[in-house]
Design an enzyme around this catalytic site. Sequence first.
Site, short mmCIF file in Angstrom:
data_model
loop_
_atom_site.label_atom_id
_atom_site.label_comp_id
_atom_site.label_asym_id
_atom_site.label_seq_id
_atom_site.Cartn_x
_atom_site.Cartn_y
_atom_site.Cartn_z
N GLY A 13 0.84 -1.21 0.00
CA GLY A 13 0.00 0.00 0.00
C GLY A 13 0.86 1.25 0.00
CE LYS A 14 4.37 2.18 5.71
NZ LYS A 14 5.60 2.04 6.51
CG ASP A 73 7.73 3.61 11.79
OD1 ASP A 73 7.66 2.44 11.36
OD2 ASP A 73 7.39 3.91 12.96
CE1 TYR A 163 -5.77 -0.42 12.64
CE2 TYR A 163 -3.68 0.28 11.67
CZ TYR A 163 -4.38 -0.48 12.58
OH TYR A 163 -3.70 -1.32 13.45
CG ASP A 164 -6.40 4.25 3.96
OD1 ASP A 164 -6.00 5.00 4.86
OD2 ASP A 164 -5.77 4.07 2.90
CE LYS A 184 -3.94 7.22 2.51
NZ LYS A 184 -3.60 5.83 2.80
NE ARG A 190 2.96 6.43 3.52
CZ ARG A 190 1.84 6.03 4.14
NH1 ARG A 190 0.66 6.19 3.58
NH2 ARG A 190 1.89 5.48 5.33
P1 ITT Z 1 7.42 -1.25 6.25
O1 ITT Z 1 8.02 -1.23 7.64
O2 ITT Z 1 8.01 -2.28 5.37
O3 ITT Z 1 7.39 0.12 5.62
P2 ITT Z 1 4.93 -1.66 7.68
O4 ITT Z 1 3.51 -1.84 7.23
O5 ITT Z 1 5.45 -2.60 8.72
O6 ITT Z 1 5.86 -1.67 6.37
P3 ITT Z 1 4.99 0.53 9.59
O7 ITT Z 1 5.75 -0.18 10.64
O8 ITT Z 1 5.32 1.97 9.32
O9 ITT Z 1 5.12 -0.18 8.16
O10 ITT Z 1 3.43 0.41 9.94
C1 ITT Z 1 2.51 1.19 9.28
C2 ITT Z 1 1.11 0.70 9.59
O11 ITT Z 1 0.29 1.81 9.97
C3 ITT Z 1 0.47 0.11 8.35
O12 ITT Z 1 0.70 -1.29 8.27
C4 ITT Z 1 -1.01 0.47 8.53
O13 ITT Z 1 -1.61 -0.48 9.39
C5 ITT Z 1 -0.93 1.79 9.27
N1 ITT Z 1 -0.94 2.93 8.31
C6 ITT Z 1 0.09 3.77 8.02
N2 ITT Z 1 -0.26 4.66 7.07
C7 ITT Z 1 -1.52 4.37 6.74
C8 ITT Z 1 -2.42 4.91 5.81
O14 ITT Z 1 -2.09 5.89 4.99
N3 ITT Z 1 -3.65 4.38 5.73
C9 ITT Z 1 -4.01 3.36 6.53
N4 ITT Z 1 -3.22 2.77 7.42
C10 ITT Z 1 -1.96 3.27 7.54
#
Ligand code: ITT
Length: 206
Positions: A13-14, A73, A163-164, A184, A190
């Site tokens: 997603g990121k 993060d 959580y979107d 978004k 982000r």
């Molecule tokens: P990387 O460490 O590989 O980047 P990750 O998913 O483990 O992936 P994080 O530790 O930063 O990354 O956790 C981010 C979490 O926060 C993500 O899995 C979502 O559950 C939530 N999150 C972050 N940004 C979001 C967004 O724009 N929309 C919805 N949920 C989001």
Amino acid sequence: MSASIVLATRNQGKIKEFERLLAEHIQGVRVLGLADFPEMPDVEETGSTFIENSLLKAREVSAFAGLPALADDSGLSVDYLDGAPGIYSARYSGVHGDDQANIKKLLAELDGIPAEKRSAHFTCSVACVFPPGDRLHGEELIEEAYLQGSIVAFPRGSAGFGYDPIFLPAGFELTLGEFGPGEKDAISHRGKAMRAIAPQISVLLA
Ligand code: ITT
């Protein structure tokens, strides 16, 4: 320009959001991902803040790849839950990256809590780090941005990730799960963090 940058995330997603945002803000730079470095070990997120964890990821990936790395993060902080899940957002349910289980747990924690007590915000910390040996090694760019809103009672929409579907941005009637991708980016934590860091990266890589 032949500069390259590695996107230090395994979250699909990121990755989609970063690719859009990078294309919009940084031209002429080759964007690589962790898929290009299959031997890269998982980075342990041992920091106690979003900034610490984004720096940890960016530093480790940059050193491993020998290239500049951009890491994020991010997470959701719910006021009624004293800021949880916060830096543990990805593994709130116990299974890393299980968005459905994380949503289910969060909704259960807020069961019966009225709308006015369901305020929350997203945080996104982005870090860009340059590898040992690079003329820019030692430069560490960091930006953090937020999106205020609240948690709805039932998921709505299937766009985005994490959580979107349960996050209602302040001043809007749609959850982020019901937003279009560009919509978004325009308001998201982000999108804001990237708009702050991208011009600085462009200048350094030029
Ligand atoms: P990387 O460490 O590989 O980047 P990750 O998913 O483990 O992936 P994080 O530790 O930063 O990354 O956790 C981010 C979490 O926060 C993500 O899995 C979502 O559950 C939530 N999150 C972050 N940004 C979001 C967004 O724009 N929309 C919805 N949920 C989001």
